[in-house]
Structures are given as structure tokens and as C-alpha cells.
Enzyme design. Sequence first.
Site, short mmCIF file in Angstrom:
data_model
loop_
_atom_site.label_atom_id
_atom_site.label_comp_id
_atom_site.label_asym_id
_atom_site.label_seq_id
_atom_site.Cartn_x
_atom_site.Cartn_y
_atom_site.Cartn_z
N THR D 15 0.84 -1.20 0.00
CA THR D 15 0.00 0.00 0.00
C THR D 15 0.88 1.25 0.00
OG1 THR D 15 -0.07 0.17 2.42
CG2 THR D 15 -1.76 -1.18 1.37
N ASP D 16 0.26 2.38 -0.35
CA ASP D 16 0.97 3.65 -0.22
C ASP D 16 0.08 4.60 0.56
OD1 ASP D 16 -0.96 4.78 -1.91
OD2 ASP D 16 0.30 4.66 -3.67
N GLN D 17 0.49 5.84 0.69
CA GLN D 17 -0.25 6.75 1.56
C GLN D 17 -1.62 7.15 1.02
OE1 GLN D 17 2.53 10.08 1.89
NE2 GLN D 17 1.16 11.33 0.66
N MET D 18 -1.93 6.71 -0.20
CA MET D 18 -3.27 6.92 -0.74
C MET D 18 -4.24 5.90 -0.11
SD MET D 18 -3.94 7.53 -4.82
CE MET D 18 -2.52 8.57 -5.16
N GLY D 19 -3.65 4.92 0.58
CA GLY D 19 -4.47 3.91 1.24
C GLY D 19 -4.81 2.74 0.34
#
Lengths: 134, 134, 134, 134
Positions: D15-19
Amino acid sequence: MSVHQTGLRVRYAETDQMGVVYYANYLVWMEVARVEFCKSVGFSYEQMEREDGILLAVAEVHCRYLYPARFDQEVTIHTSLADAHPRMVRFAYEMRLGEDGRKLAIGETKHVFCGRDLRPTRLPEKYHRNFGIG
Amino acid sequence: MSVHQTGLRVRYAETDQMGVVYYANYLVWMEVARVEFCKSVGFSYEQMEREDGILLAVAEVHCRYLYPARFDQEVTIHTSLADAHPRMVRFAYEMRLGEDGRKLAIGETKHVFCGRDLRPTRLPEKYHRNFGIG
Amino acid sequence: MSVHQTGLRVRYAETDQMGVVYYANYLVWMEVARVEFCKSVGFSYEQMEREDGILLAVAEVHCRYLYPARFDQEVTIHTSLADAHPRMVRFAYEMRLGEDGRKLAIGETKHVFCGRDLRPTRLPEKYHRNFGIG
Amino acid sequence: MSVHQTGLRVRYAETDQMGVVYYANYLVWMEVARVEFCKSVGFSYEQMEREDGILLAVAEVHCRYLYPARFDQEVTIHTSLADAHPRMVRFAYEMRLGEDGRKLAIGETKHVFCGRDLRPTRLPEKYHRNFGIG
């Protein structure tokens, strides 16, 4: 405490030009094993994060690499709870080759329970028994 | 449109057992180049995401691999805006070896502007001129 | 011993859904810093691996996470040689935010010199002085 | 041609900080699916690389992202052979949510058979029938 066993297969992406698994990927495997461990003791990490806004921020990691893992090998990870308090939890990991049980690595992670703001908080009581707290 | 040039050096972590850079990592490089391109045209992707809640969700990617990159080589990425509307934007990338300019790969990404809920939205007007929308 | 300073910028790819850098990526940063440290003391890791067939296999890693790093922040890594013998070498790392010097993490890696067959070997004499051995 | 189905579960690391899952990780999933596809048609990619020195260098990738995948979701990848010649092979992928079959992404990769020197070569005849060549 219980020991949970997770299996995975080495991905090509996880190797490096040395022909073996790149060392940072063992930490990804620990995460996979940790998530499965949590499920095995009755709670979903994904749900705790989404519903209760409790995150398990990593505070410390240690890993000893004993034998290199290679592409397409099966790896078995034995995960156990090394310690648990309402504010932190420690997991211990032992990674072995699926084929012959050869020990690949041992590791440990320490985590702090945090809110969405990433400030330390206490694990809600309803989860205490999952971690054997109390 | 302007072309922005980004430089980076191949990390060991980015190689695989073939001895060259693993193919998915070119997409990471495109992201690095994209973020720098945005800065070069006067706005911060980080700020837009944090302050305006606008995300650039990837809708499509294409990459052609022409020559393998290796550990510790310098790579230069030329990024340009291929297309831009209030709802989407496309970037084009050309990756070359720093040493001799040899072409490593060419790629393209298409993005849709989204809100935090990941539903499509329109780019706020204040950013239009950064993307040459007009 | 000398301390070498490496700078890098947090990639979007390095974040996770907690909104901060995923813990395994600090090990990638250590690798980047280590490679640069080696260059700063006069030898190329890439060359040693390619020409002499000497690899630096990771035997152990430890990292303490003090403060989370976020997308697009500049990170400075101070790398030093903690110990060096003809058979192994240990590096120490301190990672700080570029902006205000806030300490993000401290870590250590231990490496064993290996041949291409990944069996332990001795560092060739010509490299001893780079590591301050003998 | 046959279609092979591979299952995996989204890792936190992906995952990344975009969720949601970072876009480059879909290419890692394609690799996992491709390796399993090869096994399903009777040969081991790992073995071909190790014993015959034949590598499958990626020449091109295309991916369309339709719906974001999230942490801990099950993903099913349907892989098929889109084309195969003694010199190259193309795979097509369809990624769906395990839960409700929702389509996440479709992709395609094109590969060239190479020797260890990464120069194009021909697939040894003994493997032709695995790829339906001939």
C-alpha cells in the site's frame, strides 16, 4: 504463547543481483507473518486500524540472516508473541526453508500502539485477551 | 510543453537475480520523475494532496524496455506532459543511461484527479496553468 | 573513522497506508548510504563485486525507529564504519530529517565478505586500507 | 489456451499513503501469476533459468487500473498466454477482488527469451509445447 506458521513463496521481485533475497524483504515477510498471527489469535489488524484507528507503528526491528533464500523457494515463518503490554507488543520470527526446514533467519519486531495521529496510545481493552494481556 | 530532467542512481535493492533492474522499478522511477516534473512547473504534489485533498490516481501505465539498467548506474529521466484536462493528465517518460545517453526505456502514465475518497474530481482552477490547461 | 553523509528524498512508493515510510525501506536507505560510504573511502562496491567477485552479504541488521518520515521529505543519512576485519564489517547509520535535523532512526548492519558462491571469504588485501584494516 | 488462476493477499508493504496498492506492485503480482502459469503448463521458470540459462526479459508492459485494491484483500489473477513464438511470449492478466470478483486491473507483458548475457535467443525446442509453439 501460541506460535503461528505462515508460508510464502519467494518472488522474483524479492531477489537481487546476488541471486538471493534482498535483505529488506525479510521485513516484509515478517509483516505478512505478523498479520496472519494476529488473525490466528482472533483479531484482524486491518479491522483494528480501520474501525478503531489503532495502528501498530514499528519501533524496532532486528534480524539475523543465517542462510540465503532463493527465488521460488517456499519459506515458512514461525511467529510468536514475545511480549505484550497495553502500550507495546513484540513479535519473534523464525524463517525456515519449506523444503528441508533449514533456518534462514531469525528476527524480532517491537511495536507501539498509536492513534491515527501516530501518537502512542493504549490498546483498547477488548483486544487485550487477543494478546494475552491482563 | 516543458521537459523536465531527473537523475537517479540505481539501487542494489532495485536489481533482481537477472543482474539488472527489476521491471516494476521503472514505474517507481516514473513516479520520482513525475513528482519532480510537477515541482518544475511550479506546484508541489505533496502539498496538493495534503492541502487540497487532490490525489493523482494512476489509471494506466505503459512501458517499453529497450536496454537493461544495472546497479550503480546513473539514469536520467526526461519527463513531459503528454496531455492535460481538468479531469486527467498524461505524462511521457524517456529513461536514458547517464553515462552515454543510451535509451533504457520509454513509458507513459495516465492519471485521474481524485478526491480523498478516490472518486474522480476536477483539478482546482488554481492549478490549471501549472498543467497548461487553459 | 570518517562519517559520510548521504541525502535522499522520500519516494511515494516508500510510504504505506499509515501515511509514513514503510519500515523495510529504511534498510534500502542504509544500502544506498553504505554504497556511497564505500565510494567516499575510495572504492566502488559495484567494482569489487564485478571484478573481484567479492560480495558483502548482510549477516545482521538492527534498526530503531524514532520518528516517522513522510513523502517528499529530505532525509540525511550519516554512515560510519563501526568495525572492520578481513572477514566482516559493521556499519552504523543515523537518519535525520533534512529540514530540521530531527532524528528519524538509527541502525546498524553487519556484513560478511563472500565469494560468488556466497561462502565466507577474506577481503582482498588491496581493499584493507579502505576499511581501515591493519 | 489455458487460463491459470493465482491468488494472493495484499500486503501492508504494497500500500501507499493513498491507502491503496501502489501501482508498481501490480507488476510484481503479474510476475507471481506468470511464474505460476508456467508451472501450470508443465515447466518451471526457475529451472529453465538455472539449468538452461534462458531468461525471460521483459520487453513491454501495459496495465490499466480499474479499481483500487486495499490491504488484506484477496486478489485473484487470471493469466493466459496471449502469443508465443520461439523468440518471444506475451501474457495477459486480469486481476479481480477475491471477495466479489470486481475487476481491479488488466494488463499485458511481452517477454523476449534471452541467454545469461541478456542477448535474445530462441526458446529450446523441449519447451515449445509448454507454450503451445509449433
